[in-house]
Design a protein around this motif. Sequence first.
Motif, PDB file in Angstrom:
ATOM      1  N   ASN A   1       0.863  -1.029  -0.033  1.00 35.34           N
ATOM      2  CA  ASN A   1      -0.073  -0.041   0.106  1.00 35.34           C
ATOM      3  C   ASN A   1       0.881   1.241  -0.005  1.00 35.34           C
ATOM      4  OD1 ASN A   1      -1.418  -2.210   1.922  1.00 35.34           O
ATOM      5  ND2 ASN A   1      -2.853  -1.029   0.714  1.00 35.34           N
ATOM      6  N   ILE A   2       0.882   1.840  -1.231  1.00 34.35           N
ATOM      7  CA  ILE A   2       2.035   2.971  -1.107  1.00 34.35           C
ATOM      8  C   ILE A   2       1.377   3.896  -2.234  1.00 34.35           C
ATOM      9  CG2 ILE A   2       3.078   1.799  -3.028  1.00 34.35           C
ATOM     10  CD1 ILE A   2       5.842   3.017  -2.236  1.00 34.35           C
ATOM     11  N   GLY A   3       1.608   5.294  -1.776  1.00 35.83           N
ATOM     12  CA  GLY A   3       1.179   6.265  -2.427  1.00 35.83           C
ATOM     13  C   GLY A   3      -0.273   6.639  -2.357  1.00 35.83           C
ATOM     14  N   GLN A   4      -0.838   7.850  -2.922  1.00 36.01           N
ATOM     15  CA  GLN A   4      -2.014   8.372  -2.912  1.00 36.01           C
ATOM     16  C   GLN A   4      -2.253   9.090  -4.112  1.00 36.01           C
ATOM     17  OE1 GLN A   4      -1.549  10.450   0.815  1.00 36.01           O
ATOM     18  NE2 GLN A   4      -2.564  12.221  -0.046  1.00 36.01           N
ATOM     19  N   SER A   5      -3.515   9.460  -4.499  1.00 30.50           N
ATOM     20  CA  SER A   5      -3.902  10.367  -5.537  1.00 30.50           C
ATOM     21  C   SER A   5      -5.174  11.122  -5.332  1.00 30.50           C
ATOM     22  CB  SER A   5      -4.104   9.533  -6.771  1.00 30.50           C
ATOM     23  OG  SER A   5      -5.212   8.592  -6.545  1.00 30.50           O
ATOM     24  N   GLN A   6      -5.288  12.266  -5.909  1.00 31.65           N
ATOM     25  CA  GLN A   6      -6.337  13.271  -5.792  1.00 31.65           C
ATOM     26  C   GLN A   6      -7.231  13.338  -7.239  1.00 31.65           C
ATOM     27  OE1 GLN A   6      -6.692  17.619  -5.001  1.00 31.65           O
ATOM     28  NE2 GLN A   6      -7.146  16.833  -3.076  1.00 31.65           N
ATOM     29  N   ASN A   7      -8.433  13.306  -7.302  1.00 34.12           N
ATOM     30  CA  ASN A   7      -9.073  13.515  -8.557  1.00 34.12           C
ATOM     31  C   ASN A   7     -10.274  14.408  -8.187  1.00 34.12           C
ATOM     32  OD1 ASN A   7      -9.302  12.677 -11.411  1.00 34.12           O
ATOM     33  ND2 ASN A   7     -11.408  11.807 -10.869  1.00 34.12           N
ATOM     34  N   LYS A   8     -10.288  15.489  -9.121  1.00 36.09           N
ATOM     35  CA  LYS A   8     -11.459  16.694  -8.540  1.00 36.09           C
ATOM     36  C   LYS A   8     -11.624  17.021  -9.778  1.00 36.09           C
ATOM     37  CE  LYS A   8      -8.176  20.249  -7.533  1.00 36.09           C
ATOM     38  NZ  LYS A   8      -7.688  21.215  -6.309  1.00 36.09           N
ATOM     39  N   GLY A   9     -13.027  17.618 -10.031  1.00 35.92           N
ATOM     40  CA  GLY A   9     -13.472  18.245 -11.126  1.00 35.92           C
ATOM     41  C   GLY A   9     -14.975  18.892 -11.022  1.00 35.92           C
ATOM     42  N   ILE A  10     -15.402  19.431 -12.022  1.00 37.85           N
ATOM     43  CA  ILE A  10     -16.721  19.906 -12.130  1.00 37.85           C
ATOM     44  C   ILE A  10     -17.531  19.611 -13.490  1.00 37.85           C
ATOM     45  CG2 ILE A  10     -15.988  22.005 -13.251  1.00 37.85           C
ATOM     46  CD1 ILE A  10     -18.198  23.513 -11.293  1.00 37.85           C
ATOM     47  N   GLU A  11     -18.740  19.241 -13.319  1.00 33.44           N
ATOM     48  CA  GLU A  11     -19.518  18.841 -14.271  1.00 33.44           C
ATOM     49  C   GLU A  11     -20.849  19.647 -14.502  1.00 33.44           C
ATOM     50  OE1 GLU A  11     -20.623  14.735 -13.853  1.00 33.44           O
ATOM     51  OE2 GLU A  11     -18.158  13.931 -14.090  1.00 33.44           O
ATOM     52  N   PHE A  12     -20.977  20.107 -15.583  1.00 39.13           N
ATOM     53  CA  PHE A  12     -22.324  20.884 -15.887  1.00 39.13           C
ATOM     54  C   PHE A  12     -23.106  20.341 -16.874  1.00 39.13           C
ATOM     55  CE2 PHE A  12     -24.334  24.559 -18.127  1.00 39.13           C
ATOM     56  CZ  PHE A  12     -25.277  24.749 -16.972  1.00 39.13           C
ATOM     57  N   SER A  13     -24.343  19.873 -16.857  1.00 38.83           N
ATOM     58  CA  SER A  13     -25.325  19.509 -17.888  1.00 38.83           C
ATOM     59  C   SER A  13     -26.507  20.543 -17.910  1.00 38.83           C
ATOM     60  CB  SER A  13     -25.744  18.250 -17.634  1.00 38.83           C
ATOM     61  OG  SER A  13     -26.424  17.900 -16.635  1.00 38.83           O
ATOM     62  N   LEU A  14     -26.957  20.563 -19.251  1.00 40.61           N
ATOM     63  CA  LEU A  14     -27.976  21.491 -19.592  1.00 40.61           C
ATOM     64  C   LEU A  14     -28.986  20.705 -20.482  1.00 40.61           C
ATOM     65  CD1 LEU A  14     -29.247  24.320 -18.689  1.00 40.61           C
ATOM     66  CD2 LEU A  14     -28.019  25.234 -20.790  1.00 40.61           C
ATOM     67  N   ASN A  15     -30.139  20.532 -20.473  1.00 40.48           N
ATOM     68  CA  ASN A  15     -31.128  19.966 -21.243  1.00 40.48           C
ATOM     69  C   ASN A  15     -32.292  20.878 -21.396  1.00 40.48           C
ATOM     70  OD1 ASN A  15     -29.925  17.119 -21.144  1.00 40.48           O
ATOM     71  ND2 ASN A  15     -30.237  17.422 -18.916  1.00 40.48           N
ATOM     72  N   GLY A  16     -32.731  21.235 -22.747  1.00 38.97           N
ATOM     73  CA  GLY A  16     -33.793  22.058 -22.999  1.00 38.97           C
ATOM     74  C   GLY A  16     -34.816  21.343 -23.848  1.00 38.97           C
ATOM     75  N   VAL A  17     -36.004  21.731 -23.779  1.00 40.66           N
ATOM     76  CA  VAL A  17     -37.008  21.152 -24.464  1.00 40.66           C
ATOM     77  C   VAL A  17     -37.478  22.351 -25.763  1.00 40.66           C
ATOM     78  CG1 VAL A  17     -39.537  20.450 -24.825  1.00 40.66           C
ATOM     79  CG2 VAL A  17     -38.166  19.837 -22.764  1.00 40.66           C
ATOM     80  N   ILE A  18     -36.958  22.246 -26.980  1.00 42.22           N
ATOM     81  CA  ILE A  18     -37.123  23.388 -28.014  1.00 42.22           C
ATOM     82  C   ILE A  18     -38.538  23.184 -28.475  1.00 42.22           C
ATOM     83  CG2 ILE A  18     -36.270  24.264 -30.180  1.00 42.22           C
ATOM     84  CD1 ILE A  18     -33.599  22.795 -29.448  1.00 42.22           C
ATOM     85  N   LEU A  19     -39.038  22.061 -28.634  1.00 38.13           N
ATOM     86  CA  LEU A  19     -40.567  22.003 -29.091  1.00 38.13           C
ATOM     87  C   LEU A  19     -41.137  20.917 -28.313  1.00 38.13           C
ATOM     88  CD1 LEU A  19     -40.174  21.890 -33.228  1.00 38.13           C
ATOM     89  CD2 LEU A  19     -40.611  23.702 -31.754  1.00 38.13           C
ATOM     90  N   ASP A  20     -42.280  21.261 -27.819  1.00 38.30           N
ATOM     91  CA  ASP A  20     -43.020  20.308 -27.089  1.00 38.30           C
ATOM     92  C   ASP A  20     -44.497  19.919 -27.644  1.00 38.30           C
ATOM     93  OD1 ASP A  20     -43.864  18.868 -24.909  1.00 38.30           O
ATOM     94  OD2 ASP A  20     -44.185  20.636 -23.564  1.00 38.30           O
ATOM     95  N   ASP A  21     -44.183  18.831 -28.225  1.00 39.76           N
ATOM     96  CA  ASP A  21     -45.633  18.404 -29.083  1.00 39.76           C
ATOM     97  C   ASP A  21     -46.174  19.361 -29.856  1.00 39.76           C
ATOM     98  OD1 ASP A  21     -47.388  16.491 -29.851  1.00 39.76           O
ATOM     99  OD2 ASP A  21     -48.666  16.676 -28.102  1.00 39.76           O
TER     100      ASP A  21
ATOM    101  N   GLY B   1     -47.358  17.635 -33.359  1.00 39.62           N
ATOM    102  CA  GLY B   1     -46.922  16.131 -33.084  1.00 39.62           C
ATOM    103  C   GLY B   1     -45.382  16.129 -33.076  1.00 39.62           C
ATOM    104  N   TRP B   2     -44.691  17.220 -32.963  1.00 33.97           N
ATOM    105  CA  TRP B   2     -43.050  17.206 -32.975  1.00 33.97           C
ATOM    106  C   TRP B   2     -42.548  17.404 -31.614  1.00 33.97           C
ATOM    107  CZ3 TRP B   2     -39.805  15.789 -36.921  1.00 33.97           C
ATOM    108  CH2 TRP B   2     -40.323  15.555 -38.100  1.00 33.97           C
TER     109      TRP B   2
END
Length: 219
Positions: free
Chosen positions: A181-201, A204-205
Amino acid sequence: TGEITINPDNQHYNKSGLVSYMGRAMYSYDNRYMLTATVRSDASSRLAPGYKWHTYPAVSVGWNVKNESFMKNVNFIDALKLRVGYGETSNQSVDPYATLGLLGTRPYNFGDEYSVGYYVSQLTNPKLGWEYSQTWNYGIDFGILKNRLSGTVEYYVTDTRDILLGVGLPATSGVNSYTANIGQSQNKGIEFSLNGVILDDAAGWTWEAGVNFYSNKNK
């Protein structure tokens, strides 16, 4: 009692075991405040005696801000939730018997006879234990304009400790390596997701679109 046939190409045999216990409690109040707590304990036969068990927690809390009374008149926000979580995971991915060390063979001539000798090729490690990771996660979920625009923002930091690695040794030691058991690491970050409804039925589309951005750093 029948005759046993041995295949020279298939004489490798491993046996290992893993025992796990887990308990979880969940609580929600008025669909506004949420809590989840988990405790897990694992034991692996691959690790050294006295180091086989590892117990680790996970806890997360959520606040559904949109369901608060002061948000009732904020009509353009349809969903707003804040989340914070902490958890640990563990890893025991070493070969079975890694704690016992290894012997190699070396042929040699002893007078007129051909003999085989044995030598230590991997040292034992009586303290070989679990590799584990600790993660903090912060998140925001939102929806606006009658949920036609929604998204998530996540920030995380993962610290991994006691990493399981094969440590090479100098040739003068007479031994190739040992697992530790030797060593260590760090993993960090940011995530951004954006969802949009352009046409809502519309006639029929239905047309939806999404986009994701992320940034990650590893040390």
